[in-house]
Design an enzyme around this catalytic site. Structure first.
Site, PDB file in Angstrom:
ATOM      1  N   GLY A   7      40.694  16.189  54.474  1.00 22.91           N
ATOM      2  CA  GLY A   7      40.758  16.023  55.925  1.00 22.91           C
ATOM      3  C   GLY A   7      41.971  16.717  56.525  1.00 22.91           C
ATOM      4  O   GLY A   7      41.894  17.304  57.609  1.00 22.91           O
TER       5      GLY A   7
ATOM      6  N   ASP B 158      42.150   1.489  61.211  1.00 20.19           N
ATOM      7  CA  ASP B 158      41.134   1.218  60.190  1.00 20.19           C
ATOM      8  C   ASP B 158      39.752   1.513  60.775  1.00 20.19           C
ATOM      9  O   ASP B 158      39.417   0.999  61.854  1.00 20.19           O
ATOM     10  CB  ASP B 158      41.268  -0.274  59.823  1.00 20.19           C
ATOM     11  CG  ASP B 158      40.362  -0.693  58.691  1.00 20.19           C
ATOM     12  OD1 ASP B 158      39.466   0.085  58.303  1.00 20.19           O
ATOM     13  OD2 ASP B 158      40.544  -1.828  58.214  1.00 20.19           O
TER      14      ASP B 158
ATOM     15  N   ASP C 119      28.717  15.315  45.592  1.00 17.72           N
ATOM     16  CA  ASP C 119      27.669  15.627  44.607  1.00 17.72           C
ATOM     17  C   ASP C 119      27.392  14.441  43.682  1.00 17.72           C
ATOM     18  O   ASP C 119      26.375  14.398  43.003  1.00 17.72           O
ATOM     19  CB  ASP C 119      28.041  16.872  43.775  1.00 17.72           C
ATOM     20  CG  ASP C 119      29.363  16.758  43.024  1.00 17.72           C
ATOM     21  OD1 ASP C 119      30.038  15.724  43.129  1.00 17.72           O
ATOM     22  OD2 ASP C 119      29.712  17.731  42.316  1.00 17.72           O
ATOM     23  N   GLU C 120      28.326  13.476  43.674  1.00 12.78           N
ATOM     24  CA  GLU C 120      28.155  12.339  42.763  1.00 12.78           C
ATOM     25  C   GLU C 120      27.003  11.417  43.173  1.00 12.78           C
ATOM     26  O   GLU C 120      26.593  10.568  42.390  1.00 12.78           O
ATOM     27  CB  GLU C 120      29.460  11.543  42.639  1.00 12.78           C
ATOM     28  CG  GLU C 120      30.560  12.356  42.005  1.00 12.78           C
ATOM     29  CD  GLU C 120      31.729  11.504  41.505  1.00 12.78           C
ATOM     30  OE1 GLU C 120      31.491  10.348  41.116  1.00 12.78           O
ATOM     31  OE2 GLU C 120      32.859  12.004  41.515  1.00 12.78           O
TER      32      GLU C 120
ATOM     33  N   TYR D 290      32.182   4.118  43.097  1.00 15.40           N
ATOM     34  CA  TYR D 290      32.503   5.030  44.197  1.00 15.40           C
ATOM     35  C   TYR D 290      31.244   5.737  44.697  1.00 15.40           C
ATOM     36  O   TYR D 290      30.929   5.722  45.890  1.00 15.40           O
ATOM     37  CB  TYR D 290      33.540   6.062  43.735  1.00 15.40           C
ATOM     38  CG  TYR D 290      33.595   7.322  44.577  1.00 15.40           C
ATOM     39  CD1 TYR D 290      34.136   7.303  45.855  1.00 15.40           C
ATOM     40  CD2 TYR D 290      33.095   8.536  44.086  1.00 15.40           C
ATOM     41  CE1 TYR D 290      34.179   8.466  46.633  1.00 15.40           C
ATOM     42  CE2 TYR D 290      33.128   9.687  44.853  1.00 15.40           C
ATOM     43  CZ  TYR D 290      33.672   9.656  46.129  1.00 15.40           C
ATOM     44  OH  TYR D 290      33.691  10.801  46.893  1.00 15.40           O
ATOM     45  N   SER D 291      30.518   6.354  43.759  1.00 12.31           N
ATOM     46  CA  SER D 291      29.358   7.141  44.196  1.00 12.31           C
ATOM     47  C   SER D 291      28.235   6.253  44.729  1.00 12.31           C
ATOM     48  O   SER D 291      27.469   6.670  45.597  1.00 12.31           O
ATOM     49  CB  SER D 291      28.860   8.062  43.080  1.00 12.31           C
ATOM     50  OG  SER D 291      28.610   7.365  41.898  1.00 12.31           O
TER      51      SER D 291
ATOM     52  N   LYS E 296      29.112   5.808  48.315  1.00 18.83           N
ATOM     53  CA  LYS E 296      28.871   7.026  49.103  1.00 18.83           C
ATOM     54  C   LYS E 296      27.367   7.206  49.339  1.00 18.83           C
ATOM     55  O   LYS E 296      26.931   7.631  50.412  1.00 18.83           O
ATOM     56  CB  LYS E 296      29.460   8.254  48.402  1.00 18.83           C
ATOM     57  CG  LYS E 296      30.977   8.262  48.298  1.00 18.83           C
ATOM     58  CD  LYS E 296      31.699   8.316  49.637  1.00 18.83           C
ATOM     59  CE  LYS E 296      31.615   9.667  50.301  1.00 18.83           C
ATOM     60  NZ  LYS E 296      32.488   9.750  51.504  1.00 18.83           N
TER      61      LYS E 296
ATOM     62  N   ASN F 186      36.534  19.643  31.236  1.00 16.32           N
ATOM     63  CA  ASN F 186      37.900  19.170  31.530  1.00 16.32           C
ATOM     64  C   ASN F 186      38.919  19.721  30.540  1.00 16.32           C
ATOM     65  O   ASN F 186      40.056  20.030  30.923  1.00 16.32           O
ATOM     66  CB  ASN F 186      37.937  17.636  31.499  1.00 16.32           C
ATOM     67  CG  ASN F 186      37.257  17.037  32.720  1.00 16.32           C
ATOM     68  OD1 ASN F 186      37.038  17.725  33.715  1.00 16.32           O
ATOM     69  ND2 ASN F 186      36.900  15.771  32.639  1.00 16.32           N
TER      70      ASN F 186
ATOM     71  N   GLY G  61      31.988   4.568  31.344  1.00 14.06           N
ATOM     72  CA  GLY G  61      30.819   5.080  32.066  1.00 14.06           C
ATOM     73  C   GLY G  61      30.997   6.488  32.602  1.00 14.06           C
ATOM     74  O   GLY G  61      30.355   6.880  33.581  1.00 14.06           O
TER      75      GLY G  61
HETATM   76  N1  LIG Z   1      38.172  15.231  46.740  1.00 12.01           N
HETATM   77  C1  LIG Z   1      36.980  15.690  46.387  1.00 12.01           C
HETATM   78  O1  LIG Z   1      36.858  16.466  45.438  1.00 12.01           O
HETATM   79  C2  LIG Z   1      35.735  15.281  47.152  1.00 12.01           C
HETATM   80  C3  LIG Z   1      34.495  15.822  46.783  1.00 12.01           C
HETATM   81  C4  LIG Z   1      33.359  15.461  47.502  1.00 12.01           C
HETATM   82  C5  LIG Z   1      33.458  14.583  48.573  1.00 12.01           C
HETATM   83  N2  LIG Z   1      34.674  14.062  48.904  1.00 12.01           N
HETATM   84  C6  LIG Z   1      34.747  13.148  50.061  1.00 12.01           C
HETATM   85  O2  LIG Z   1      35.609  13.756  51.008  1.00 12.01           O
HETATM   86  C7  LIG Z   1      36.329  12.764  51.739  1.00 12.01           C
HETATM   87  C8  LIG Z   1      37.828  13.049  51.644  1.00 12.01           C
HETATM   88  O3  LIG Z   1      38.213  13.067  50.264  1.00 12.01           O
HETATM   89  P1  LIG Z   1      39.742  13.263  49.858  1.00 12.01           P
HETATM   90  O4  LIG Z   1      39.759  13.763  48.476  1.00 12.01           O
HETATM   91  O5  LIG Z   1      40.435  13.996  50.928  1.00 12.01           O
HETATM   92  O6  LIG Z   1      40.213  11.731  49.858  1.00 12.01           O
HETATM   93  P2  LIG Z   1      41.654  11.111  49.994  1.00 12.01           P
HETATM   94  O7  LIG Z   1      41.605   9.847  49.191  1.00 12.01           O
HETATM   95  O8  LIG Z   1      42.715  12.110  49.714  1.00 12.01           O
HETATM   96  O9  LIG Z   1      41.759  10.736  51.542  1.00 12.01           O
HETATM   97  C9  LIG Z   1      41.074   9.662  52.117  1.00 12.01           C
HETATM   98  C10 LIG Z   1      41.794   9.261  53.393  1.00 12.01           C
HETATM   99  O10 LIG Z   1      41.058   8.184  53.998  1.00 12.01           O
HETATM  100  C11 LIG Z   1      41.997   7.232  54.485  1.00 12.01           C
HETATM  101  N3  LIG Z   1      41.339   5.925  54.563  1.00 12.01           N
HETATM  102  C12 LIG Z   1      40.937   5.139  53.522  1.00 12.01           C
HETATM  103  N4  LIG Z   1      40.411   4.004  54.008  1.00 12.01           N
HETATM  104  C13 LIG Z   1      40.464   4.065  55.353  1.00 12.01           C
HETATM  105  C14 LIG Z   1      40.064   3.181  56.401  1.00 12.01           C
HETATM  106  N5  LIG Z   1      39.510   1.994  56.146  1.00 12.01           N
HETATM  107  N6  LIG Z   1      40.260   3.579  57.675  1.00 12.01           N
HETATM  108  C15 LIG Z   1      40.856   4.777  57.950  1.00 12.01           C
HETATM  109  N7  LIG Z   1      41.246   5.647  57.001  1.00 12.01           N
HETATM  110  C16 LIG Z   1      41.057   5.286  55.724  1.00 12.01           C
HETATM  111  C17 LIG Z   1      43.137   7.278  53.486  1.00 12.01           C
HETATM  112  O11 LIG Z   1      44.345   6.746  54.006  1.00 12.01           O
HETATM  113  C18 LIG Z   1      43.234   8.761  53.175  1.00 12.01           C
HETATM  114  O12 LIG Z   1      44.107   9.420  54.049  1.00 12.01           O
HETATM  115  C19 LIG Z   1      35.928  11.419  51.134  1.00 12.01           C
HETATM  116  O13 LIG Z   1      34.944  10.867  51.958  1.00 12.01           O
HETATM  117  C20 LIG Z   1      35.342  11.781  49.773  1.00 12.01           C
HETATM  118  O14 LIG Z   1      34.337  10.863  49.400  1.00 12.01           O
HETATM  119  C21 LIG Z   1      35.826  14.383  48.215  1.00 12.01           C
END
Ligand SMILES: NC(=O)c1ccc[n+]([C@@H]2O[C@H](COP(=O)([O-])OP(=O)(O)OC[C@H]3O[C@@H](n4cnc5c(N)ncnc54)[C@H](O)[C@@H]3O)[C@@H](O)[C@H]2O)c1
Length: 330
Positions: A20, A67, A132-133, A155-156, A159, A254, A280
């Site tokens: 983000g 939140d 993708d999960e 987690y997945s 999602k 990995n 798992g």
């Molecule tokens: N990192 C990856 O490789 C990847 C791959 C596919 C999808 N995603 C998805 O992309 C998105 C971002 O992933 P990321 O790696 O940047 O995650 P991250 O864990 O680095 O960031 C998540 C952010 O969400 C905030 N957050 C958590 N709970 C919250 C709430 N209740 N209200 C407001 N904010 C909240 C956290 O403070 C954090 O800043 C996620 O939805 C994740 O499922 C990530």
């Protein structure tokens, strides 16, 4: 016809996290006529206000610590928003295996509440950042967007549930959404609990790279800047009610990833140590990204090895400021 975001207000949730923050950094400067409002709860393990430093002073950027499950707050914020881009999530698989409660709350409840508020306020669309999960372990042909869901870790599962909630709202009430399902992202600012930061930080600090199990698990990898370009493309030109896989086809074990990190840091392979596997642990994820390539013209631009080197060196040189004292994962 694409979506014109000039003059619009885009709510970006979870942008103090890894992906983000890269999205906001790019979008805020590329679209100066669009207002970006960021909501992030700043969880201790993922949210870092420092990640938003590059945009902090921009006129079209505003940060609210909050939140996504707080209905009163979200009602207030969403009434003035045209689009929601939802990055907010509990994203660490290991944490979810130990205790999924917060994952259920944020990843399912949070999305459900925003979807309901999105309907109430008539937003133009909701862009859900998914993974993708949701397809689960894949040992065969890469999954296309219409492949069945078979998520295997908590987690997945959350999602996938979030996506199904969005589909249900669309089916009943015509809720406008777009969804992207991405492979593993990597890059500067990635969560310190994930593989590449762990490999790098442990290698530099302790001269060891902990690898789960036999290290044969395969993941598909994408540099975060390629992901951001794809998300912006979907934001502007993706169809309402469409789902797009975003992946590179770069799939490696990995153990091979650990070897490459060691090499970049000038370390011998003997630093690699196998540690007990994640319970798992899925063997492989693989997605087919031809839809976004063919319909929106997206292509990854960064070479995996160059981007990996850039990422590893970033973590190695920022270790003292980014790694909380006493941090330990494996
Ligand atoms: N990192 C990856 O490789 C990847 C791959 C596919 C999808 N995603 C998805 O992309 C998105 C971002 O992933 P990321 O790696 O940047 O995650 P991250 O864990 O680095 O960031 C998540 C952010 O969400 C905030 N957050 C958590 N709970 C919250 C709430 N209740 N209200 C407001 N904010 C909240 C956290 O403070 C954090 O800043 C996620 O939805 C994740 O499922 C990530």
């Amino acid at each position: 016809m694409g979506y014109d975001i000039t003059g619009k207000t885009v709510l970006v949730t979870g942008a103090a996290g890894f992906i983000g923050s890269h999205f906001v950094e790019e979008a805020v400067s590329r679209f100066p006529e669009t207002d970006f409002v960021v909501i992030d709860i700043l969880t201790p393990h993922a949210g870092r206000l420092e990640n938003l430093a590059p945009v902090q002073e921009m006129d079209n950027f505003r940060f609210i610590q909050g939140d996504i499950c707080d209905v009163a707050l979200m009602d207030e914020v969403m009434k003035d928003c045209d689009v929601v881009v939802n990055f907010a999530a509990e994203s660490l698989v290991d944490f979810s295996v130990r205790d999924a409660e917060q994952f259920i709350r944020t990843n399912i409840d949070g999305v459900y509440r925003m979807v309901k508020l999105g309907m109430k306020h008539g937003i133009d669309f909701f862009l859900q950042i998914s993974t993708d999960e949701v397809y689960g372990e894949n040992l065969g042909e890469p999954s296309k967007e219409n492949a069945p869901f078979c998520p295997t870790n908590p987690y997945s599962v959350t999602k996938a549930a979030a996506e199904r909630m969005i589909f249900a709202e669309d089916r009943a009430f015509g809720f406008p959404y777009k969804i992207v399902r991405m492979c593993n992202n990597f890059g500067p600012r990635e969560n310190l609990h994930n593989a590449i930061p762990v490999f790098t930080c442990r290698a530099v600090r302790e001269n060891r790279i902990p690898v789960y199990g036999d290290g044969r698990q395969i993941r598909e990898w994408m540099f975060v800047k390629d992901a951001v370009e794809a998300i912006i493309l979907v934001l502007l030109n993706g169809g309402i009610g469409e789902v797009y896989n975003i992946g590179t086809g770069v799939r490696i074990q990995n153990i091979e990833l650990a070897r490459r990190v060691a090499r970049i840091l000038g370390k011998d392979e003997s630093v690699i140590k196998f540690v007990p596997d994640r319970p798992g642990h899925d063997v492989r994820y693989a997605i087919d990204s031809s839809k976004i390539r063919e319909t929106l013209g997206w292509e990854p631009r960064y070479s995996f090895d160059e981007a990996l080197e850039r990422t590893v060196l970033w973590f190695a040189s920022n270790l003292d400021t980014i790694e909380p004292s006493g941090f330990s994962r494996r």
